[in-house]
Motif scaffolding. Structure first.
Motif, mmCIF file in Angstrom:
data_model
loop_
_atom_site.group_PDB
_atom_site.id
_atom_site.type_symbol
_atom_site.label_atom_id
_atom_site.label_comp_id
_atom_site.label_asym_id
_atom_site.label_seq_id
_atom_site.Cartn_x
_atom_site.Cartn_y
_atom_site.Cartn_z
ATOM 1 N N GLN A 26 41.437 47.953 30.171
ATOM 2 C CA GLN A 26 42.459 47.906 31.216
ATOM 3 C C GLN A 26 41.909 47.110 32.392
ATOM 4 O O GLN A 26 40.750 47.294 32.784
ATOM 5 C CB GLN A 26 42.818 49.328 31.659
ATOM 6 C CG GLN A 26 43.880 49.393 32.739
ATOM 7 C CD GLN A 26 44.109 50.817 33.220
ATOM 8 O OE1 GLN A 26 43.634 51.216 34.278
ATOM 9 N NE2 GLN A 26 44.836 51.597 32.431
ATOM 10 N N HIS A 27 42.742 46.214 32.940
ATOM 11 C CA HIS A 27 42.266 45.350 34.021
ATOM 12 C C HIS A 27 43.385 45.112 35.020
ATOM 13 O O HIS A 27 44.490 44.736 34.620
ATOM 14 C CB HIS A 27 41.799 44.026 33.420
ATOM 15 C CG HIS A 27 41.016 43.180 34.383
ATOM 16 N ND1 HIS A 27 39.718 43.477 34.731
ATOM 17 C CD2 HIS A 27 41.358 42.057 35.057
ATOM 18 C CE1 HIS A 27 39.290 42.554 35.585
ATOM 19 N NE2 HIS A 27 40.262 41.689 35.795
ATOM 20 N N PRO A 28 43.147 45.345 36.321
ATOM 21 C CA PRO A 28 41.948 45.954 36.899
ATOM 22 C C PRO A 28 41.856 47.435 36.540
ATOM 23 O O PRO A 28 42.787 47.988 35.949
ATOM 24 C CB PRO A 28 42.152 45.750 38.400
ATOM 25 C CG PRO A 28 43.635 45.688 38.568
ATOM 26 C CD PRO A 28 44.162 45.020 37.339
ATOM 27 N N GLN A 29 40.751 48.061 36.906
ATOM 28 C CA GLN A 29 40.518 49.439 36.511
ATOM 29 C C GLN A 29 41.032 50.403 37.591
ATOM 30 O O GLN A 29 40.695 50.263 38.766
ATOM 31 C CB GLN A 29 39.025 49.697 36.268
ATOM 32 C CG GLN A 29 38.456 48.938 35.088
ATOM 33 C CD GLN A 29 38.146 47.486 35.418
ATOM 34 O OE1 GLN A 29 37.368 47.204 36.322
ATOM 35 N NE2 GLN A 29 38.751 46.562 34.672
ATOM 36 N N GLU A 143 37.414 38.955 42.560
ATOM 37 C CA GLU A 143 36.789 38.876 41.234
ATOM 38 C C GLU A 143 36.158 37.504 41.037
ATOM 39 O O GLU A 143 36.793 36.477 41.286
ATOM 40 C CB GLU A 143 37.840 39.143 40.164
ATOM 41 C CG GLU A 143 37.298 39.248 38.749
ATOM 42 C CD GLU A 143 38.406 39.552 37.745
ATOM 43 O OE1 GLU A 143 38.075 39.902 36.607
ATOM 44 O OE2 GLU A 143 39.597 39.430 38.117
ATOM 45 N N LYS A 175 34.805 42.201 31.862
ATOM 46 C CA LYS A 175 35.546 42.125 33.111
ATOM 47 C C LYS A 175 35.294 43.379 33.949
ATOM 48 O O LYS A 175 35.089 44.455 33.408
ATOM 49 C CB LYS A 175 37.051 41.986 32.854
ATOM 50 C CG LYS A 175 37.458 40.659 32.237
ATOM 51 C CD LYS A 175 38.973 40.559 32.123
ATOM 52 C CE LYS A 175 39.394 39.200 31.581
ATOM 53 N NZ LYS A 175 40.873 39.062 31.523
ATOM 54 N N ARG A 176 35.334 43.197 35.255
ATOM 55 C CA ARG A 176 35.156 44.341 36.147
ATOM 56 C C ARG A 176 35.854 44.030 37.466
ATOM 57 O O ARG A 176 35.482 43.085 38.155
ATOM 58 C CB ARG A 176 33.663 44.605 36.360
ATOM 59 C CG ARG A 176 33.305 45.878 37.078
ATOM 60 C CD ARG A 176 33.786 47.124 36.392
ATOM 61 N NE ARG A 176 33.376 47.276 35.019
ATOM 62 C CZ ARG A 176 32.152 47.612 34.613
ATOM 63 N NH1 ARG A 176 31.192 47.784 35.477
ATOM 64 N NH2 ARG A 176 31.899 47.771 33.334
ATOM 65 N N LYS A 177 36.882 44.794 37.777
ATOM 66 C CA LYS A 177 37.617 44.614 39.022
ATOM 67 C C LYS A 177 38.284 45.922 39.394
ATOM 68 O O LYS A 177 39.005 46.500 38.588
ATOM 69 C CB LYS A 177 38.678 43.516 38.878
ATOM 70 C CG LYS A 177 39.555 43.329 40.117
ATOM 71 C CD LYS A 177 40.598 42.252 39.896
ATOM 72 C CE LYS A 177 41.508 42.104 41.114
ATOM 73 N NZ LYS A 177 42.493 41.022 40.950
#
Length: 225
Positions: A26-29, A143, A175-177
């Motif tokens: 899931q993005h963003p978290q 990001e 991914k990490r946001k």
């Protein structure tokens, strides 16, 4: 620490991490996302350790009435970081200052979000002084790919700094946001310092500690109100 908080009636803060989301699908978290973690992977001792800490914290809160707060902290940078701690921002800054290649793992397209330390401190203070348990994502939603981060470091320190690609580490999140809607609504918090504003303050501190440059002796301690 939870037992101590129970004995003395203290409010307990758990500084958790965005790593609880693993390699997110899931993005963003958002905080309601349960994550995608490999429980036997090379990174799992950290990921699962923090997830277990959140479990224990909530068990003490629900079962024993301990007043707790949970913050899920995303990548944070700033002055006074350990120069060789292995984190990507400190790695890039130290390498550029030392005229070494910036080491990018994999293709450099994996993303992270970077918040300046004063923004994190403000978020933690609002969390501890408020009435909401959390968990709350505390991070900057800006990001960047690793290659984009390398470019910002080059622009800040040395436009001629080289980039060296190395094999990626296992289970590295793609991914990490953070979604910080909850922190905005309930804590009235959001970060104010962009990467391009905050990074030079970290660079000044690193330059002073690595080379002892007196011109930067004051720069590393600068913070934003």
């Amino acid at each position: 620490m939870l037992g101590l908080a129970k004995r003395v009636g203290a409010r307990f803060l758990l500084t958790s991490t965005s790593e609880v989301y693993g390699d997110p699908l899931q993005h963003p978290q958002v905080e309601s996302y349960w994550g995608n973690v490999n429980p036997i992977g090379v990174r799992s001792c950290y990921d699962e350790g923090k997830r277990t800490a959140e479990t224990l914290t909530m068990d003490y809160h629900r079962g024993l009435g301990i007043e707790v707060r949970i913050a899920r902290i995303f990548n944070t940078y700033g002055p006074r970081m350990c120069i060789d701690d292995g984190r990507v921002v400190s790695n890039f800054v130290a390498q550029a200052l030392r005229k070494e290649p910036l080491t990018v793992y994999g293709d450099g397209k994996q993303t992270r979000s970077f918040q300046y330390v004063s923004d994190l401190v403000e978020g933690l203070m609002r969390l501890m002084e408020g009435n909401h348990v959390g968990p709350f994502n505390l991070g900057n939603p800006g990001e960047f790919t690793m290659l984009e981060l390398a470019q910002v470091v080059q622009d800040t320190i040395d436009p001629n700094a080289k980039i060296e690609f190395r094999p990626n580490t296992e289970d590295d999140p793609h991914k990490r946001k953070p979604d910080i809607s909850k922190a905005k609504e309930l804590l009235g918090w959001e970060p104010n310092v962009s990467l391009r504003k905050g990074l030079p303050l970290m660079v000044a501190d690193f330059r002073h500690r690595i080379f002892g440059d007196p011109r930067d002796s004051q720069g590393g301690s600068t913070t934003f109100a």
